[in-house]
Design a protein around this motif. Sequence first.
Motif, PDB file in Angstrom:
ATOM      1  N   TYR A 390      -7.998  -9.858   7.038  1.00  0.00           N
ATOM      2  CA  TYR A 390      -7.658  -8.446   7.207  1.00  0.00           C
ATOM      3  C   TYR A 390      -6.670  -8.020   6.121  1.00  0.00           C
ATOM      4  O   TYR A 390      -5.671  -8.708   5.887  1.00  0.00           O
ATOM      5  CB  TYR A 390      -7.031  -8.201   8.579  1.00  0.00           C
ATOM      6  N   PRO A 391      -6.913  -6.900   5.471  1.00  0.00           N
ATOM      7  CA  PRO A 391      -5.926  -6.379   4.508  1.00  0.00           C
ATOM      8  C   PRO A 391      -4.617  -6.040   5.219  1.00  0.00           C
ATOM      9  O   PRO A 391      -4.611  -5.721   6.412  1.00  0.00           O
ATOM     10  CB  PRO A 391      -6.592  -5.110   3.953  1.00  0.00           C
ATOM     11  N   GLN A 392      -3.529  -6.098   4.478  1.00  0.00           N
ATOM     12  CA  GLN A 392      -2.238  -5.628   5.002  1.00  0.00           C
ATOM     13  C   GLN A 392      -2.194  -4.117   4.790  1.00  0.00           C
ATOM     14  O   GLN A 392      -2.245  -3.652   3.649  1.00  0.00           O
ATOM     15  CB  GLN A 392      -1.085  -6.300   4.272  1.00  0.00           C
ATOM     16  N   ILE A 393      -2.120  -3.362   5.855  1.00  0.00           N
ATOM     17  CA  ILE A 393      -2.259  -1.913   5.738  1.00  0.00           C
ATOM     18  C   ILE A 393      -1.107  -1.179   6.416  1.00  0.00           C
ATOM     19  O   ILE A 393      -0.430  -1.716   7.291  1.00  0.00           O
ATOM     20  CB  ILE A 393      -3.593  -1.424   6.339  1.00  0.00           C
ATOM     21  N   ARG A 416      -1.753  -1.450   1.367  1.00  0.00           N
ATOM     22  CA  ARG A 416      -2.743  -0.378   1.272  1.00  0.00           C
ATOM     23  C   ARG A 416      -2.453   0.672   2.326  1.00  0.00           C
ATOM     24  O   ARG A 416      -2.310   0.354   3.522  1.00  0.00           O
ATOM     25  CB  ARG A 416      -4.150  -0.941   1.482  1.00  0.00           C
ATOM     26  N   PHE A 417      -2.376   1.939   1.896  1.00  0.00           N
ATOM     27  CA  PHE A 417      -2.324   3.035   2.847  1.00  0.00           C
ATOM     28  C   PHE A 417      -3.732   3.289   3.378  1.00  0.00           C
ATOM     29  O   PHE A 417      -4.710   3.256   2.626  1.00  0.00           O
ATOM     30  CB  PHE A 417      -1.817   4.315   2.189  1.00  0.00           C
ATOM     31  N   VAL A 418      -3.824   3.578   4.669  1.00  0.00           N
ATOM     32  CA  VAL A 418      -5.098   3.948   5.278  1.00  0.00           C
ATOM     33  C   VAL A 418      -4.880   5.213   6.096  1.00  0.00           C
ATOM     34  O   VAL A 418      -4.009   5.248   6.985  1.00  0.00           O
ATOM     35  CB  VAL A 418      -5.666   2.831   6.172  1.00  0.00           C
ATOM     36  N   LEU A 419      -5.646   6.242   5.795  1.00  0.00           N
ATOM     37  CA  LEU A 419      -5.539   7.510   6.518  1.00  0.00           C
ATOM     38  C   LEU A 419      -6.222   7.405   7.875  1.00  0.00           C
ATOM     39  O   LEU A 419      -7.371   6.967   7.976  1.00  0.00           O
ATOM     40  CB  LEU A 419      -6.201   8.634   5.724  1.00  0.00           C
TER      41      LEU A 419
END
Length: 426
Positions: A390-393, A416-419
């Motif tokens: 899993y990405p670190q978000i 990573r930003f995730v909207l």
Amino acid sequence: MAFFIQAHQADSRSNNRKNQPPTQAFVRGDVRDGVHLEVRDFLQVLKRAAAFLETKKQTRKDSTDRVFVPQISLKTKTDDCLGWAARDTSGVLSPYKFSRRPLGSDDVSIKITHCGVCYADVIWSRNIFGDSKYPVVPGHEIAGIVKEVGSNVQHFKVGDHVGVGTYVNSCRDCEYCKDGLEIHCEKGMVSTFNGIDEDGTVTKGGYSSHIVVLERYCFKIPNDYPLASAAPLLCAGITVYTPMVRHNMNQPGKSLGVIGLGGLGHMAVKFGKAFGLRVTVFSTSISKKEEALNLLGADKFVVSSDQEQMKSLSRSLDFIVDAASGDHPFDPYMSLLKVAGVYVLVGAPSEVKFRPIHLLHGMRTMSGSVTGGTKVTQEMIEFCSANKIYPQIEVIPIQYANEAIERLIKRDVKYRFVLDVENTLK
């Protein structure tokens, strides 16, 4: 391929459509079943259809030598898609309402739940490459849920979890498209946003409520894999996964160096560990050491400006993935590769300079890579699901998009930003 005639119901709303001249500026045709056809739009569609036939009639034929003729369909388009867009080179994003194309027979309509924030969003929102087509709706790390499918769609059904990456179309005829390498399409792939699709419209990305995409360019996401985590895989993840599998960086026991610990670099570390590699992270900042070792699981951390540490690793690495976008020297890293080692560049510095002797004497390989074709992208998603990668978000509301862009430019994000489109886009 289908060219769609724009139409709208004959009611009071037809005089209040945004971004169009007043009603009287249009020449209107007859009323048919309560629908007005705009003659000007109709003629434009016919011109595009004629141009398409002229350019494609010799190249896109089936086995019976029939020309593939674009279908002209009468479907209603409404300004029903909500999004956030940049209107000029300031790149400032604000609410924007627009139309998606009507669902075609090969299309999947997707309710967007999440969208990753990539540096590409900065580039085209601010016209850094000089080719932005405003208004720009960014976003090419898209995850969501299928809400409707066309009659020819075979691999998706309503309710499926689905992803969309950096491109939404390609010629589908060239050798690369036929081999599942659509990103390298000879005629040019169509970017998910700020691209020109086959009907002449400008594509708009995932900072929006929904999107309509050809089935071929959609990816199945397992139901047990979080959609927020899936989004960054569609660009950051596949950008490093593609060259790693192409250059056989999946051999347990081999050694991997990762330069740059950002959105791409942290995924290279995660894939490297999943492949059974010994991973060394290189960074200019000692502050990233603890996270590299304890959060991401790297085996070693090296401050690249420390010459003694660098010399101690001479000819010790089988592979290097360079995810640093800022300008940096290459010779110090090239000397760390073993004989026949492979150096892959996935970042985008302004120039690449190194002494050729590093390639010649060590039989080393320098390679570059962008994202990936449809086959390897689906493979990567399944690999992440099976291995719980899993990405670190950092999940954020879409109203925070402008601040997130500024923080991304300053490299102030882990990683990573995730909207959260589904719950915050109103």
